[in-house]
Design a protein around this motif. Structure first.
Motif, PDB file in Angstrom:
ATOM      1  N   ALA A 286       0.837  -1.334   0.034  1.00 23.73           N
ATOM      2  CA  ALA A 286       0.039  -0.002  -0.170  1.00 23.73           C
ATOM      3  C   ALA A 286       0.785   1.246  -0.135  1.00 23.73           C
ATOM      4  O   ALA A 286       0.525   2.240  -0.735  1.00 23.73           O
ATOM      5  CB  ALA A 286      -1.057   0.012   1.017  1.00 23.73           C
ATOM      6  N   GLU A 287       2.035   1.032   0.863  1.00 25.10           N
ATOM      7  CA  GLU A 287       2.920   2.414   0.653  1.00 25.10           C
ATOM      8  C   GLU A 287       3.587   2.610  -0.414  1.00 25.10           C
ATOM      9  O   GLU A 287       3.861   3.827  -0.966  1.00 25.10           O
ATOM     10  CB  GLU A 287       3.726   2.460   1.937  1.00 25.10           C
ATOM     11  N   LEU A 288       4.264   1.403  -0.933  1.00 26.36           N
ATOM     12  CA  LEU A 288       4.712   1.530  -2.423  1.00 26.36           C
ATOM     13  C   LEU A 288       3.838   2.070  -3.534  1.00 26.36           C
ATOM     14  O   LEU A 288       4.273   2.625  -4.162  1.00 26.36           O
ATOM     15  CB  LEU A 288       5.048   0.086  -2.953  1.00 26.36           C
ATOM     16  N   GLN A 289       2.398   1.580  -3.543  1.00 24.57           N
ATOM     17  CA  GLN A 289       1.474   2.103  -4.453  1.00 24.57           C
ATOM     18  C   GLN A 289       1.283   3.743  -4.191  1.00 24.57           C
ATOM     19  O   GLN A 289       1.236   4.511  -5.069  1.00 24.57           O
ATOM     20  CB  GLN A 289       0.261   1.491  -4.134  1.00 24.57           C
ATOM     21  N   ARG A 290       1.256   4.394  -2.896  1.00 22.42           N
ATOM     22  CA  ARG A 290       0.971   5.484  -2.808  1.00 22.42           C
ATOM     23  C   ARG A 290       1.999   6.427  -3.187  1.00 22.42           C
ATOM     24  O   ARG A 290       2.052   7.446  -3.840  1.00 22.42           O
ATOM     25  CB  ARG A 290       0.934   5.803  -1.021  1.00 22.42           C
ATOM     26  N   ARG A 291       3.366   5.892  -2.941  1.00 22.80           N
ATOM     27  CA  ARG A 291       4.546   6.733  -3.457  1.00 22.80           C
ATOM     28  C   ARG A 291       4.757   6.816  -4.871  1.00 22.80           C
ATOM     29  O   ARG A 291       5.146   7.766  -5.527  1.00 22.80           O
ATOM     30  CB  ARG A 291       5.779   6.007  -2.719  1.00 22.80           C
ATOM     31  N   ILE A 292       4.319   5.654  -5.544  1.00 26.21           N
ATOM     32  CA  ILE A 292       4.507   5.522  -6.958  1.00 26.21           C
ATOM     33  C   ILE A 292       3.243   6.383  -7.674  1.00 26.21           C
ATOM     34  O   ILE A 292       3.593   7.180  -8.430  1.00 26.21           O
ATOM     35  CB  ILE A 292       4.462   4.087  -7.489  1.00 26.21           C
ATOM     36  N   ALA A 293       2.211   6.518  -7.031  1.00 27.35           N
ATOM     37  CA  ALA A 293       0.971   7.404  -7.435  1.00 27.35           C
ATOM     38  C   ALA A 293       1.582   8.739  -7.417  1.00 27.35           C
ATOM     39  O   ALA A 293       1.402   9.759  -8.071  1.00 27.35           O
ATOM     40  CB  ALA A 293      -0.168   7.297  -6.598  1.00 27.35           C
ATOM     41  N   VAL A 294       2.264   9.231  -6.242  1.00 25.79           N
ATOM     42  CA  VAL A 294       2.885  10.657  -6.165  1.00 25.79           C
ATOM     43  C   VAL A 294       4.003  10.730  -7.292  1.00 25.79           C
ATOM     44  O   VAL A 294       4.093  11.944  -8.149  1.00 25.79           O
ATOM     45  CB  VAL A 294       3.500  10.698  -4.763  1.00 25.79           C
ATOM     46  N   ARG A 295       4.972  10.040  -7.264  1.00 28.03           N
ATOM     47  CA  ARG A 295       5.783  10.113  -8.411  1.00 28.03           C
ATOM     48  C   ARG A 295       5.386  10.085  -9.789  1.00 28.03           C
ATOM     49  O   ARG A 295       5.733  10.574 -10.558  1.00 28.03           O
ATOM     50  CB  ARG A 295       6.847   8.619  -8.144  1.00 28.03           C
ATOM     51  N   ASN A 296       4.213   9.376 -10.202  1.00 29.94           N
ATOM     52  CA  ASN A 296       3.601   9.355 -11.259  1.00 29.94           C
ATOM     53  C   ASN A 296       3.326  10.701 -11.998  1.00 29.94           C
ATOM     54  O   ASN A 296       3.106  11.099 -12.989  1.00 29.94           O
ATOM     55  CB  ASN A 296       2.544   8.463 -11.333  1.00 29.94           C
ATOM     56  N   ARG A 297       3.163  11.602 -10.877  1.00 28.78           N
ATOM     57  CA  ARG A 297       2.523  12.948 -11.240  1.00 28.78           C
ATOM     58  C   ARG A 297       3.707  13.984 -11.643  1.00 28.78           C
ATOM     59  O   ARG A 297       3.546  14.877 -11.964  1.00 28.78           O
ATOM     60  CB  ARG A 297       1.690  13.632 -10.030  1.00 28.78           C
ATOM     61  N   GLU A 298       5.145  13.419 -11.250  1.00 30.35           N
ATOM     62  CA  GLU A 298       6.342  14.325 -11.434  1.00 30.35           C
ATOM     63  C   GLU A 298       6.402  14.325 -12.870  1.00 30.35           C
ATOM     64  O   GLU A 298       6.284  13.399 -13.691  1.00 30.35           O
ATOM     65  CB  GLU A 298       7.244  13.678 -11.018  1.00 30.35           C
ATOM     66  N   PRO A 299       6.759  15.435 -13.621  1.00 34.18           N
ATOM     67  CA  PRO A 299       6.942  15.556 -14.990  1.00 34.18           C
ATOM     68  C   PRO A 299       8.057  14.828 -15.408  1.00 34.18           C
ATOM     69  O   PRO A 299       9.173  14.561 -14.681  1.00 34.18           O
ATOM     70  CB  PRO A 299       7.225  17.338 -15.192  1.00 34.18           C
TER      71      PRO A 299
END
Length: 157
Positions: free
Chosen positions: A111-124
């Motif tokens: 769940a934490e990996l998914q949260r971090r990846i979702a944040v990173r996915n928004r980075e240009p």
């Protein structure tokens, strides 16, 4: 006063676990050469999902790491090291070269990996990873056991 032996640090974990953050910190603090296949793939214009290019880059970086260890330099490898066999191979070879070998396993709940990846996915410019990819990769990931971790040198203070 004796001189410190070269050290190989293997950074182990799934995407989003914090491997790059840790590797960059160790690069400064040790100091050490940091070798990251994902960065090299991006520098050379390959997709992070190009398995043939990744294999070639990881092979080249391992050759370079061995040269650095032989010359007395420390190295941080940021490959993820999802399989025990690969970790064993690197540990045994680095020991043959006279290096200490450390495994830094970043165990992070899905769940934490998914949260971090979702944040990173928004980075240009980021490579978009999905929750489905993470679940699939987690199924193929061989987490180190305590018995395996005991085969490595303790982390440097």
């Amino acid at each position: 006063m004796s001189e410190r032996r070269p050290r190989l640090v293997l950074i182990c974990g799934l995407p989003g676990a914090g491997k790059t953050t840790l590797a960059k910190r160790l690069e400064r603090e040790m100091p050490a050469a940091r070798l990251c296949p994902d960065e090299r793939l991006a520098e050379t214009g390959f997709s992070r999902f190009d398995e043939a290019a990744r294999a070639r880059i990881e092979r080249d970086q391992w050759v370079h790491a061995q040269d650095l260890l032989t010359a007395g330099s420390s190295v941080v490898l940021e490959n993820g090291f999802w399989e025990r066999g690969e970790r064993d191979e690197k540990r045994l070879r680095a020991r043959e070269l006279g290096a200490e070998v450390e495994l830094r396993y970043l165990a992070v709940p899905l769940a934490e990996l998914q949260r971090r990846i979702a944040v990173r996915n928004r980075e240009p410019g980021s490579v978009v990873l999905t929750a489905e990819m993470l679940r699939e990769w987690q199924g193929g990931f061989e987490a180190p056991t305590q018995d395996e971790l005991d085969l490595f040198d303790p982390p440097m203070p």
